[in-house]
Design an enzyme around this catalytic site. Structure first.
Site, PDB file in Angstrom:
ATOM      1  N   HIS A  16     -44.759  65.620 -43.644  1.00  0.00           N
ATOM      2  CA  HIS A  16     -44.312  65.484 -45.042  1.00  0.00           C
ATOM      3  C   HIS A  16     -45.183  66.362 -45.946  1.00  0.00           C
ATOM      4  O   HIS A  16     -46.297  66.742 -45.594  1.00  0.00           O
ATOM      5  CB  HIS A  16     -44.399  64.026 -45.481  1.00  0.00           C
ATOM      6  CG  HIS A  16     -45.786  63.482 -45.339  1.00  0.00           C
ATOM      7  ND1 HIS A  16     -46.803  63.817 -46.204  1.00  0.00           N
ATOM      8  CD2 HIS A  16     -46.332  62.710 -44.386  1.00  0.00           C
ATOM      9  CE1 HIS A  16     -47.911  63.232 -45.803  1.00  0.00           C
ATOM     10  NE2 HIS A  16     -47.661  62.561 -44.697  1.00  0.00           N
ATOM     11  N   ASP A  39     -49.110  63.750 -39.913  1.00  0.00           N
ATOM     12  CA  ASP A  39     -50.197  64.466 -39.228  1.00  0.00           C
ATOM     13  C   ASP A  39     -50.459  63.873 -37.849  1.00  0.00           C
ATOM     14  O   ASP A  39     -50.709  64.590 -36.890  1.00  0.00           O
ATOM     15  CB  ASP A  39     -51.485  64.485 -40.078  1.00  0.00           C
ATOM     16  CG  ASP A  39     -51.951  63.103 -40.501  1.00  0.00           C
ATOM     17  OD1 ASP A  39     -51.247  62.112 -40.217  1.00  0.00           O
ATOM     18  OD2 ASP A  39     -53.023  63.010 -41.115  1.00  0.00           O
TER      19      ASP A  39
END
Ligand SMILES: *[C@@H]1O[C@H](CO)[C@@H](O)[C@H](O)[C@H]1NC(C)=O
Ligand SMILES: *[C@@H]1O[C@H](CO)[C@@H](O)[C@H](O)[C@H]1NC(C)=O
Ligand SMILES: *[C@@H]1O[C@H](CO)[C@@H](O)[C@H](O)[C@H]1NC(C)=O
Length: 501
Positions: free
Chosen positions: A120, A402
Protein backbone atom coordinates in the site's frame (compact mmCIF):
# COMPACT_ATOMS: atom_id res chain seq x y z
CA UNK A 1 72.79 4.69 29.65
CA UNK A 2 71.43 5.03 26.15
CA UNK A 3 69.57 1.78 26.67
CA UNK A 4 68.05 3.02 29.92
CA UNK A 5 66.91 6.23 28.29
CA UNK A 6 65.29 4.28 25.51
CA UNK A 7 63.59 2.09 28.06
CA UNK A 8 62.26 5.09 29.98
CA UNK A 9 61.07 6.66 26.79
CA UNK A 10 59.17 3.50 25.84
CA UNK A 11 57.70 3.35 29.32
CA UNK A 12 56.49 6.94 29.07
CA UNK A 13 55.06 6.27 25.65
CA UNK A 14 53.20 3.22 26.91
CA UNK A 15 51.78 5.21 29.83
CA UNK A 16 50.67 7.95 27.48
CA UNK A 17 48.99 5.44 25.18
CA UNK A 18 47.23 3.76 28.08
CA UNK A 19 46.00 7.13 29.30
CA UNK A 20 44.81 8.15 25.86
CA UNK A 21 42.99 4.92 25.34
CA UNK A 22 41.28 5.13 28.73
CA UNK A 23 40.19 8.70 28.25
CA UNK A 24 38.93 7.91 24.81
CA UNK A 25 36.75 5.18 26.21
CA UNK A 26 35.62 7.48 28.96
CA UNK A 27 34.70 10.33 26.67
CA UNK A 28 33.03 8.12 24.17
CA UNK A 29 30.54 7.12 26.85
CA UNK A 30 29.62 10.72 27.41
CA UNK A 31 29.50 11.94 23.88
CA UNK A 32 26.15 13.52 23.18
CA UNK A 33 23.81 11.24 21.31
CA UNK A 34 24.07 13.55 18.37
CA UNK A 35 27.66 12.54 17.78
CA UNK A 36 27.06 8.84 18.10
CA UNK A 37 25.20 8.26 14.87
CA UNK A 38 24.22 4.77 14.14
CA UNK A 39 21.64 3.86 11.63
CA UNK A 40 18.62 1.86 12.10
CA UNK A 41 16.78 0.30 9.29
CA UNK A 42 13.28 -0.62 8.89
CA UNK A 43 11.72 -2.53 11.65
CA UNK A 44 8.66 -4.58 10.95
CA UNK A 45 6.23 -1.67 10.95
CA UNK A 46 3.33 -3.95 10.34
CA UNK A 47 4.20 -7.13 12.08
CA UNK A 48 1.66 -8.48 14.49
CA UNK A 49 1.93 -6.85 17.90
CA UNK A 50 3.65 -9.95 19.24
CA UNK A 51 6.59 -9.09 17.05
CA UNK A 52 6.71 -5.44 17.80
CA UNK A 53 8.28 -5.84 21.21
CA UNK A 54 11.24 -7.44 19.46
CA UNK A 55 11.02 -5.18 16.50
CA UNK A 56 13.43 -2.54 17.56
CA UNK A 57 16.75 -3.48 16.19
CA UNK A 58 20.07 -4.24 17.53
CA UNK A 59 22.38 -1.51 18.25
CA UNK A 60 26.06 -1.44 17.97
CA UNK A 61 28.38 -1.22 20.89
CA UNK A 62 29.84 2.22 20.73
CA UNK A 63 33.20 1.18 22.18
CA UNK A 64 33.63 -1.37 19.45
CA UNK A 65 32.79 1.24 16.87
CA UNK A 66 35.32 3.58 18.24
CA UNK A 67 38.03 0.98 17.98
CA UNK A 68 37.00 0.41 14.42
CA UNK A 69 37.47 4.03 13.67
CA UNK A 70 40.99 4.05 15.10
CA UNK A 71 42.03 1.03 13.08
CA UNK A 72 39.86 1.04 10.03
CA UNK A 73 39.87 -2.18 8.11
CA UNK A 74 38.87 -1.33 4.58
CA UNK A 75 38.20 -4.97 3.77
CA UNK A 76 35.73 -5.79 6.52
CA UNK A 77 34.22 -2.44 7.37
CA UNK A 78 30.72 -2.31 5.94
CA UNK A 79 29.93 0.50 3.57
CA UNK A 80 28.48 3.35 5.55
CA UNK A 81 24.73 3.24 6.00
CA UNK A 82 23.05 6.54 5.41
CA UNK A 83 19.83 6.67 7.42
CA UNK A 84 18.51 9.86 5.82
CA UNK A 85 19.13 8.65 2.29
CA UNK A 86 17.41 5.36 3.09
CA UNK A 87 14.49 7.09 4.81
CA UNK A 88 13.91 9.21 1.72
CA UNK A 89 13.81 6.12 -0.48
CA UNK A 90 11.34 4.59 1.93
CA UNK A 91 9.02 7.61 1.74
CA UNK A 92 8.95 7.39 -2.07
CA UNK A 93 7.58 10.92 -2.28
CA UNK A 94 5.99 11.44 -5.70
CA UNK A 95 8.22 13.64 -7.80
CA UNK A 96 10.51 12.87 -10.66
CA UNK A 97 9.39 10.36 -13.23
CA UNK A 98 11.18 7.14 -12.42
CA UNK A 99 12.90 4.80 -14.79
CA UNK A 100 11.43 1.36 -15.17
CA UNK A 101 12.58 -1.82 -16.90
CA UNK A 102 9.15 -3.44 -16.93
CA UNK A 103 8.23 -4.89 -20.31
CA UNK A 104 11.78 -4.85 -21.70
CA UNK A 105 12.48 -7.99 -23.72
CA UNK A 106 13.79 -8.94 -27.15
CA UNK A 107 11.31 -7.68 -29.77
CA UNK A 108 10.22 -11.10 -31.04
CA UNK A 109 8.95 -12.20 -27.62
CA UNK A 110 5.32 -11.95 -26.66
CA UNK A 111 4.12 -10.95 -23.20
CA UNK A 112 1.60 -13.48 -21.88
CA UNK A 113 0.90 -12.45 -18.30
CA UNK A 114 1.81 -10.04 -15.54
CA UNK A 115 1.40 -10.59 -11.81
CA UNK A 116 2.10 -7.78 -9.39
CA UNK A 117 2.40 -7.71 -5.62
CA UNK A 118 2.21 -4.20 -4.24
CA UNK A 119 2.64 -2.60 -0.85
CA UNK A 120 0.00 0.00 0.00
CA UNK A 121 1.01 3.63 -0.41
CA UNK A 122 1.99 6.17 2.22
CA UNK A 123 -0.14 5.81 5.33
CA UNK A 124 -0.68 7.43 8.68
CA UNK A 125 1.26 5.74 11.53
CA UNK A 126 -0.10 2.62 13.15
CA UNK A 127 1.01 3.79 16.59
CA UNK A 128 1.07 7.12 18.38
CA UNK A 129 3.95 8.28 20.55
CA UNK A 130 2.31 8.69 23.95
CA UNK A 131 1.69 12.21 25.30
CA UNK A 132 2.69 13.97 22.10
CA UNK A 133 0.69 15.71 19.42
CA UNK A 134 -0.09 13.43 16.48
CA UNK A 135 1.24 14.68 13.13
CA UNK A 136 -1.41 16.84 11.49
CA UNK A 137 -2.02 15.11 8.15
CA UNK A 138 -5.19 15.54 6.11
CA UNK A 139 -6.57 12.31 4.65
CA UNK A 140 -9.36 13.98 2.65
CA UNK A 141 -8.39 13.85 -1.01
CA UNK A 142 -8.02 17.29 -2.56
CA UNK A 143 -6.77 17.45 -6.17
CA UNK A 144 -5.54 21.03 -5.74
CA UNK A 145 -3.24 20.02 -2.89
CA UNK A 146 0.22 18.59 -3.49
CA UNK A 147 1.16 15.90 -4.22
CA UNK A 148 -1.52 15.50 -6.85
CA UNK A 149 -2.09 13.59 -10.07
CA UNK A 150 -3.98 14.38 -13.31
CA UNK A 151 -6.32 11.41 -12.63
CA UNK A 152 -7.03 12.21 -9.00
CA UNK A 153 -10.31 14.09 -9.57
CA UNK A 154 -11.72 11.40 -11.87
CA UNK A 155 -10.55 8.67 -9.54
CA UNK A 156 -12.51 10.27 -6.69
CA UNK A 157 -15.71 10.43 -8.75
CA UNK A 158 -15.27 6.90 -10.08
CA UNK A 159 -14.95 5.52 -6.56
CA UNK A 160 -18.29 7.00 -5.58
CA UNK A 161 -20.01 5.00 -8.34
CA UNK A 162 -19.63 1.28 -8.76
CA UNK A 163 -22.51 -0.15 -6.77
CA UNK A 164 -22.30 -3.25 -8.96
CA UNK A 165 -18.77 -4.04 -7.84
CA UNK A 166 -18.29 -7.58 -6.62
CA UNK A 167 -16.27 -7.87 -3.47
CA UNK A 168 -15.87 -10.50 -0.81
CA UNK A 169 -18.02 -9.65 2.17
CA UNK A 170 -15.72 -7.84 4.55
CA UNK A 171 -14.21 -5.65 1.81
CA UNK A 172 -17.54 -4.18 0.79
CA UNK A 173 -17.86 -2.43 4.14
CA UNK A 174 -14.55 -0.60 3.69
CA UNK A 175 -14.51 2.99 2.43
CA UNK A 176 -13.16 3.20 -1.13
CA UNK A 177 -11.38 6.48 -0.42
CA UNK A 178 -9.48 7.85 2.56
CA UNK A 179 -11.94 10.20 4.24
CA UNK A 180 -10.80 11.90 7.44
CA UNK A 181 -9.73 15.51 7.98
CA UNK A 182 -7.20 14.24 10.52
CA UNK A 183 -6.05 10.84 9.30
CA UNK A 184 -6.98 7.82 11.37
CA UNK A 185 -4.29 5.37 12.43
CA UNK A 186 -3.07 3.41 9.40
CA UNK A 187 -5.18 5.36 6.91
CA UNK A 188 -3.93 5.81 3.36
CA UNK A 189 -2.96 9.45 2.65
CA UNK A 190 -3.27 11.48 -0.52
CA UNK A 191 0.43 10.80 -1.09
CA UNK A 192 -0.36 7.09 -0.94
CA UNK A 193 -3.15 7.39 -3.49
CA UNK A 194 -0.95 9.41 -5.85
CA UNK A 195 1.87 6.87 -5.56
CA UNK A 196 -0.43 4.14 -6.84
CA UNK A 197 -2.04 6.29 -9.52
CA UNK A 198 1.52 6.70 -10.77
CA UNK A 199 2.21 2.96 -10.58
CA UNK A 200 -0.93 2.16 -12.55
CA UNK A 201 -0.18 4.77 -15.19
CA UNK A 202 3.32 3.45 -15.66
CA UNK A 203 2.11 -0.15 -15.99
CA UNK A 204 -0.60 0.98 -18.41
CA UNK A 205 1.92 2.65 -20.71
CA UNK A 206 4.05 -0.46 -20.87
CA UNK A 207 1.69 -3.39 -20.61
CA UNK A 208 -1.48 -2.13 -22.25
CA UNK A 209 -0.35 0.48 -24.75
CA UNK A 210 2.93 -1.11 -25.76
CA UNK A 211 2.40 -4.84 -25.27
CA UNK A 212 -1.43 -5.04 -25.53
CA UNK A 213 -1.63 -7.44 -22.64
CA UNK A 214 -5.42 -7.19 -22.33
CA UNK A 215 -7.76 -7.53 -25.31
CA UNK A 216 -10.11 -4.58 -25.96
CA UNK A 217 -13.08 -6.63 -24.84
CA UNK A 218 -11.46 -7.86 -21.65
CA UNK A 219 -13.72 -9.43 -19.05
CA UNK A 220 -13.61 -10.38 -15.39
CA UNK A 221 -11.81 -13.57 -16.47
CA UNK A 222 -8.74 -11.64 -17.53
CA UNK A 223 -8.22 -9.91 -14.23
CA UNK A 224 -7.41 -11.13 -10.74
CA UNK A 225 -7.46 -8.69 -7.81
CA UNK A 226 -6.94 -9.71 -4.22
CA UNK A 227 -6.48 -7.48 -1.19
CA UNK A 228 -6.01 -7.87 2.53
CA UNK A 229 -8.85 -6.56 4.65
CA UNK A 230 -7.39 -3.11 5.39
CA UNK A 231 -8.80 0.00 3.78
CA UNK A 232 -5.27 1.13 2.82
CA UNK A 233 -4.57 -1.99 0.76
CA UNK A 234 -7.94 -2.04 -0.96
CA UNK A 235 -7.78 1.68 -1.76
CA UNK A 236 -4.19 1.34 -3.02
CA UNK A 237 -5.22 -1.49 -5.34
CA UNK A 238 -8.17 0.51 -6.63
CA UNK A 239 -5.97 3.54 -7.31
CA UNK A 240 -3.51 1.43 -9.27
CA UNK A 241 -6.30 -0.28 -11.16
CA UNK A 242 -7.99 3.03 -11.94
CA UNK A 243 -5.02 4.51 -13.77
CA UNK A 244 -4.18 1.12 -15.30
CA UNK A 245 -7.72 0.83 -16.73
CA UNK A 246 -9.18 4.37 -16.58
CA UNK A 247 -12.94 4.40 -15.97
CA UNK A 248 -13.02 0.62 -15.71
CA UNK A 249 -16.40 -1.04 -15.72
CA UNK A 250 -17.19 -1.95 -12.11
CA UNK A 251 -19.09 -5.04 -13.26
CA UNK A 252 -15.83 -6.55 -14.51
CA UNK A 253 -14.05 -6.13 -11.20
CA UNK A 254 -14.14 -8.85 -8.62
CA UNK A 255 -12.17 -8.10 -5.47
CA UNK A 256 -11.17 -11.04 -3.36
CA UNK A 257 -10.35 -10.78 0.29
CA UNK A 258 -7.21 -12.35 1.76
CA UNK A 259 -7.22 -12.60 5.53
CA UNK A 260 -3.54 -13.56 5.80
CA UNK A 261 -0.81 -10.96 5.28
CA UNK A 262 1.40 -13.67 3.75
CA UNK A 263 -1.39 -14.78 1.37
CA UNK A 264 -1.21 -18.40 2.43
CA UNK A 265 -4.77 -19.18 1.23
CA UNK A 266 -5.80 -22.57 2.58
CA UNK A 267 -2.21 -23.69 3.15
CA UNK A 268 -1.52 -21.69 6.29
CA UNK A 269 -0.87 -24.53 8.67
CA UNK A 270 2.91 -24.67 8.96
CA UNK A 271 4.42 -25.18 12.43
CA UNK A 272 8.02 -24.84 11.20
CA UNK A 273 7.26 -21.41 9.77
CA UNK A 274 6.17 -20.26 13.20
CA UNK A 275 9.24 -21.84 14.70
CA UNK A 276 11.60 -19.86 12.47
CA UNK A 277 9.65 -16.68 13.04
CA UNK A 278 10.09 -17.07 16.78
CA UNK A 279 13.80 -17.74 16.37
CA UNK A 280 14.06 -14.64 14.21
CA UNK A 281 12.29 -12.59 16.88
CA UNK A 282 14.79 -13.81 19.45
CA UNK A 283 17.64 -12.79 17.18
CA UNK A 284 16.08 -9.37 16.73
CA UNK A 285 15.68 -8.92 20.43
CA UNK A 286 19.24 -9.84 21.29
CA UNK A 287 20.58 -7.66 18.51
CA UNK A 288 18.61 -4.76 19.89
CA UNK A 289 19.67 -5.07 23.49
CA UNK A 290 23.32 -5.21 22.42
CA UNK A 291 22.95 -1.71 20.99
CA UNK A 292 23.76 0.58 23.88
CA UNK A 293 23.47 3.70 21.76
CA UNK A 294 19.95 2.72 20.77
CA UNK A 295 19.12 2.00 24.39
CA UNK A 296 20.41 5.43 25.45
CA UNK A 297 18.46 7.05 22.68
CA UNK A 298 15.21 5.47 23.84
CA UNK A 299 15.91 6.50 27.43
CA UNK A 300 16.54 10.04 26.27
CA UNK A 301 13.40 10.14 24.15
CA UNK A 302 11.32 8.68 26.98
CA UNK A 303 12.55 11.50 29.26
CA UNK A 304 11.52 14.10 26.72
CA UNK A 305 8.11 12.55 26.28
CA UNK A 306 7.70 11.89 30.01
CA UNK A 307 6.80 8.19 29.97
CA UNK A 308 8.67 5.06 31.11
CA UNK A 309 11.19 3.83 28.53
CA UNK A 310 9.30 0.57 28.11
CA UNK A 311 6.16 2.42 27.17
CA UNK A 312 8.00 4.54 24.65
CA UNK A 313 9.58 1.50 23.00
CA UNK A 314 6.24 -0.27 22.89
CA UNK A 315 4.81 2.62 20.89
CA UNK A 316 7.26 1.80 18.07
CA UNK A 317 8.24 5.49 17.70
CA UNK A 318 10.08 5.07 14.38
CA UNK A 319 6.80 4.36 12.63
CA UNK A 320 5.42 7.70 13.81
CA UNK A 321 8.63 9.61 13.20
CA UNK A 322 8.78 8.31 9.62
CA UNK A 323 5.42 9.95 9.03
CA UNK A 324 6.78 13.29 10.27
CA UNK A 325 9.88 12.76 8.15
CA UNK A 326 8.07 11.79 4.94
CA UNK A 327 5.58 14.67 5.28
CA UNK A 328 8.16 17.27 6.31
CA UNK A 329 6.36 17.85 9.63
CA UNK A 330 8.63 18.72 12.53
CA UNK A 331 9.19 16.05 15.19
CA UNK A 332 7.11 16.36 18.36
CA UNK A 333 8.16 18.57 21.29
CA UNK A 334 7.16 18.67 24.94
CA UNK A 335 8.07 21.05 27.74
CA UNK A 336 11.15 18.86 28.29
CA UNK A 337 12.49 19.31 24.77
CA UNK A 338 12.07 17.94 21.29
CA UNK A 339 12.58 14.63 19.58
CA UNK A 340 15.09 15.45 16.89
CA UNK A 341 16.74 14.16 13.75
CA UNK A 342 19.54 12.52 15.75
CA UNK A 343 17.10 10.30 17.62
CA UNK A 344 15.55 9.42 14.29
CA UNK A 345 18.91 8.60 12.72
CA UNK A 346 19.91 6.30 15.55
CA UNK A 347 16.75 4.23 15.31
CA UNK A 348 16.77 4.19 11.51
CA UNK A 349 20.42 3.15 11.47
CA UNK A 350 19.64 0.34 13.83
CA UNK A 351 16.91 -0.89 11.50
CA UNK A 352 19.39 -0.94 8.62
CA UNK A 353 21.94 -2.87 10.62
CA UNK A 354 19.31 -5.28 11.79
CA UNK A 355 18.37 -6.00 8.18
CA UNK A 356 21.98 -6.89 7.50
CA UNK A 357 22.25 -9.21 10.43
CA UNK A 358 18.93 -10.75 9.51
CA UNK A 359 20.34 -11.77 6.12
CA UNK A 360 23.48 -13.20 7.66
CA UNK A 361 21.69 -15.32 10.25
CA UNK A 362 19.30 -16.94 7.74
CA UNK A 363 16.50 -17.52 10.26
CA UNK A 364 14.34 -15.03 8.44
CA UNK A 365 15.25 -16.70 5.14
CA UNK A 366 13.91 -20.02 6.41
CA UNK A 367 10.80 -18.36 7.73
CA UNK A 368 10.41 -16.63 4.36
CA UNK A 369 10.73 -19.83 2.31
CA UNK A 370 7.85 -21.41 4.18
CA UNK A 371 5.80 -18.22 4.44
CA UNK A 372 5.89 -17.43 0.74
CA UNK A 373 5.57 -20.84 -0.81
CA UNK A 374 1.77 -20.73 -1.15
CA UNK A 375 1.81 -17.37 -2.94
CA UNK A 376 4.79 -18.24 -5.17
CA UNK A 377 3.17 -21.57 -5.92
CA UNK A 378 0.04 -19.76 -7.07
CA UNK A 379 2.13 -17.37 -9.16
CA UNK A 380 4.07 -20.19 -10.80
CA UNK A 381 0.92 -22.28 -11.36
CA UNK A 382 -0.82 -19.41 -13.08
CA UNK A 383 2.17 -18.99 -15.40
CA UNK A 384 2.33 -22.71 -16.07
CA UNK A 385 -1.36 -22.84 -16.96
CA UNK A 386 -1.08 -19.92 -19.34
CA UNK A 387 2.05 -21.40 -20.90
CA UNK A 388 0.12 -24.62 -21.52
CA UNK A 389 -2.65 -22.66 -23.19
CA UNK A 390 -5.14 -23.17 -20.37
CA UNK A 391 -7.22 -20.41 -18.89
CA UNK A 392 -5.60 -18.00 -16.49
CA UNK A 393 -5.86 -14.35 -15.56
CA UNK A 394 -3.42 -12.34 -17.66
CA UNK A 395 -3.18 -9.56 -15.09
CA UNK A 396 -3.12 -10.36 -11.36
CA UNK A 397 -2.80 -7.80 -8.60
CA UNK A 398 -2.15 -8.63 -4.96
CA UNK A 399 -2.52 -5.57 -2.75
CA UNK A 400 -0.50 -6.20 0.34
CA UNK A 401 1.95 -5.11 3.03
CA UNK A 402 5.67 -4.82 3.76
CA UNK A 403 5.37 -8.12 5.65
CA UNK A 404 4.11 -9.70 2.42
CA UNK A 405 6.80 -8.40 0.08
CA UNK A 406 9.78 -8.58 2.40
CA UNK A 407 9.70 -12.39 2.78
CA UNK A 408 9.15 -12.85 -0.96
CA UNK A 409 12.33 -10.88 -1.65
CA UNK A 410 14.16 -13.05 0.83
CA UNK A 411 12.86 -16.37 -0.46
CA UNK A 412 13.68 -15.44 -4.06
CA UNK A 413 17.25 -14.88 -2.88
CA UNK A 414 17.23 -11.12 -3.55
CA UNK A 415 19.76 -10.28 -0.88
CA UNK A 416 20.48 -6.78 -2.07
CA UNK A 417 16.85 -5.71 -2.27
CA UNK A 418 15.81 -2.88 0.03
CA UNK A 419 13.00 -3.18 2.52
CA UNK A 420 9.69 -2.45 0.73
CA UNK A 421 9.06 1.28 0.55
CA UNK A 422 5.58 2.79 0.39
CA UNK A 423 3.84 1.71 -2.83
CA UNK A 424 6.61 -0.80 -3.60
CA UNK A 425 5.84 -3.11 -6.52
CA UNK A 426 7.15 -6.57 -7.29
CA UNK A 427 6.25 -7.79 -10.76
CA UNK A 428 6.41 -11.25 -12.37
CA UNK A 429 6.23 -11.29 -16.19
CA UNK A 430 5.72 -14.32 -18.40
CA UNK A 431 7.08 -14.24 -21.95
CA UNK A 432 6.84 -16.56 -24.89
CA UNK A 433 8.91 -17.01 -28.02
CA UNK A 434 6.35 -17.67 -30.79
CA UNK A 435 9.02 -19.33 -32.96
CA UNK A 436 9.77 -21.92 -30.32
CA UNK A 437 6.59 -23.47 -29.10
CA UNK A 438 7.83 -24.67 -25.73
CA UNK A 439 9.99 -21.75 -24.66
CA UNK A 440 8.65 -19.60 -21.89
CA UNK A 441 10.58 -17.15 -19.77
CA UNK A 442 10.09 -15.19 -16.58
CA UNK A 443 11.25 -11.73 -15.66
CA UNK A 444 11.11 -10.37 -12.13
CA UNK A 445 11.13 -6.67 -11.39
CA UNK A 446 11.30 -4.83 -8.11
CA UNK A 447 10.33 -1.15 -8.21
CA UNK A 448 11.08 -1.15 -11.91
CA UNK A 449 14.52 -2.72 -11.58
CA UNK A 450 15.15 -6.02 -13.36
CA UNK A 451 16.25 -8.41 -10.61
CA UNK A 452 15.69 -11.66 -12.52
CA UNK A 453 19.36 -12.61 -12.50
CA UNK A 454 19.79 -11.85 -8.83
CA UNK A 455 17.31 -14.58 -7.86
CA UNK A 456 18.69 -17.86 -6.52
CA UNK A 457 17.17 -19.85 -9.37
CA UNK A 458 18.46 -17.74 -12.24
CA UNK A 459 21.66 -16.37 -10.83
CA UNK A 460 23.65 -19.02 -12.68
CA UNK A 461 21.49 -19.29 -15.75
CA UNK A 462 23.57 -20.08 -18.77
CA UNK A 463 24.01 -17.19 -21.05
CA UNK A 464 22.18 -18.08 -24.15
CA UNK A 465 24.32 -17.13 -27.13
CA UNK A 466 21.87 -14.52 -28.38
CA UNK A 467 19.92 -13.45 -25.40
CA UNK A 468 19.86 -13.74 -21.69
CA UNK A 469 16.52 -14.98 -20.42
CA UNK A 470 15.36 -16.97 -17.44
CA UNK A 471 13.36 -20.10 -18.38
CA UNK A 472 10.00 -20.55 -16.67
CA UNK A 473 10.97 -24.09 -15.71
CA UNK A 474 13.76 -22.80 -13.48
CA UNK A 475 11.27 -20.74 -11.54
CA UNK A 476 8.75 -23.60 -11.38
CA UNK A 477 11.22 -26.16 -10.16
CA UNK A 478 12.55 -23.76 -7.55
CA UNK A 479 9.05 -23.22 -6.21
CA UNK A 480 8.05 -26.88 -6.37
CA UNK A 481 11.23 -28.51 -5.00
CA UNK A 482 14.40 -26.54 -4.54
CA UNK A 483 12.89 -24.12 -2.05
CA UNK A 484 12.73 -27.00 0.41
CA UNK A 485 16.29 -28.28 0.03
CA UNK A 486 17.49 -26.18 2.96
CA UNK A 487 15.07 -28.19 5.12
CA UNK A 488 16.21 -31.52 3.65
CA UNK A 489 12.68 -31.84 2.34
CA UNK A 490 11.14 -32.11 -1.07
CA UNK A 491 7.70 -30.74 -0.34
CA UNK A 492 5.99 -27.91 1.49
CA UNK A 493 4.09 -30.29 3.73
CA UNK A 494 7.25 -32.14 4.84
CA UNK A 495 9.21 -28.95 5.40
CA UNK A 496 6.38 -27.51 7.47
CA UNK A 497 5.91 -30.55 9.65
CA UNK A 498 9.47 -31.62 10.32
CA UNK A 499 10.26 -32.67 13.84
CA UNK A 500 11.77 -29.72 15.66
CA UNK A 501 15.41 -30.47 16.21
C1 LIG B 1 9.98 21.49 4.76
O1 LIG B 1 9.58 22.41 5.74
C2 LIG B 1 10.46 23.49 5.91
C3 LIG B 1 10.01 24.33 7.10
O2 LIG B 1 8.64 24.21 7.35
C4 LIG B 1 10.52 24.30 4.61
O3 LIG B 1 11.41 25.38 4.74
C5 LIG B 1 11.01 23.36 3.49
O4 LIG B 1 11.01 24.03 2.26
C6 LIG B 1 10.12 22.14 3.41
N1 LIG B 1 10.70 21.18 2.46
C7 LIG B 1 10.00 20.60 1.52
C8 LIG B 1 10.73 19.66 0.63
O5 LIG B 1 8.80 20.81 1.36
C1 LIG C 1 0.40 -25.48 -5.40
O1 LIG C 1 -0.34 -25.28 -6.59
C2 LIG C 1 -1.04 -26.41 -7.05
C3 LIG C 1 -1.66 -26.08 -8.39
O2 LIG C 1 -2.46 -24.94 -8.29
C4 LIG C 1 -2.07 -26.83 -6.01
O3 LIG C 1 -2.76 -27.96 -6.43
C5 LIG C 1 -1.37 -27.10 -4.68
O4 LIG C 1 -2.32 -27.38 -3.68
C6 LIG C 1 -0.54 -25.90 -4.25
N1 LIG C 1 0.21 -26.23 -3.06
C7 LIG C 1 0.47 -25.35 -2.08
C8 LIG C 1 1.18 -25.86 -0.91
O5 LIG C 1 0.12 -24.18 -2.11
C1 LIG D 1 20.30 -32.50 6.05
O1 LIG D 1 20.92 -33.73 5.81
C2 LIG D 1 22.31 -33.70 5.91
C3 LIG D 1 22.88 -35.07 5.50
O2 LIG D 1 21.97 -36.09 5.79
C4 LIG D 1 22.71 -33.33 7.34
O3 LIG D 1 24.12 -33.28 7.47
C5 LIG D 1 22.08 -31.98 7.68
O4 LIG D 1 22.34 -31.65 9.03
C6 LIG D 1 20.60 -31.99 7.45
N1 LIG D 1 20.07 -30.66 7.63
C7 LIG D 1 18.94 -30.41 8.25
C8 LIG D 1 18.52 -28.95 8.31
O5 LIG D 1 18.25 -31.25 8.75
Amino acid sequence: MLLRNKFLLLLALAALLAFLSLSLQFFSRWLPVSLQLKTEMQSFPELPVRLISGAQRREEDFGAKNRKRIMPDPLTEPPALDPIYEANLYCNTPGVKEKSMEGHAPPNLKLLSVQAVIRHGDRYPLYAIPKTKRPDIDCLLEPSRKPSHPYLQDFISHMSRGLEAQMDGSLSSLPRLPNHRLCEMGELTQTGVVQHLKNGQLLREIYLKKHRLLPKDWTAQHLYFESTGKSRTMQSGLALLYSFLPDFDWKKINIRHQWSTIFCFNHCDCPMRNHFLEEEQRRQYSFRVKNSLLEKTYINMAKIVGVPTRQLKASNPIDSLLCNFCHNVSFPCTKNGCIDLEHFKVIKTHQLEDEKERHEKQLYFKYALLATHPLLNQTASRMQNIAEGKKGEVFALYSAHDVTISPILSSLGLKEARFPRFAARLVFELWHDPDKKKEHYVRILYNGEDVTFQTSFCRNAQRNSKRFLCPLKKFSSYVQKEMFFSFNSTSYYDACHQRLF
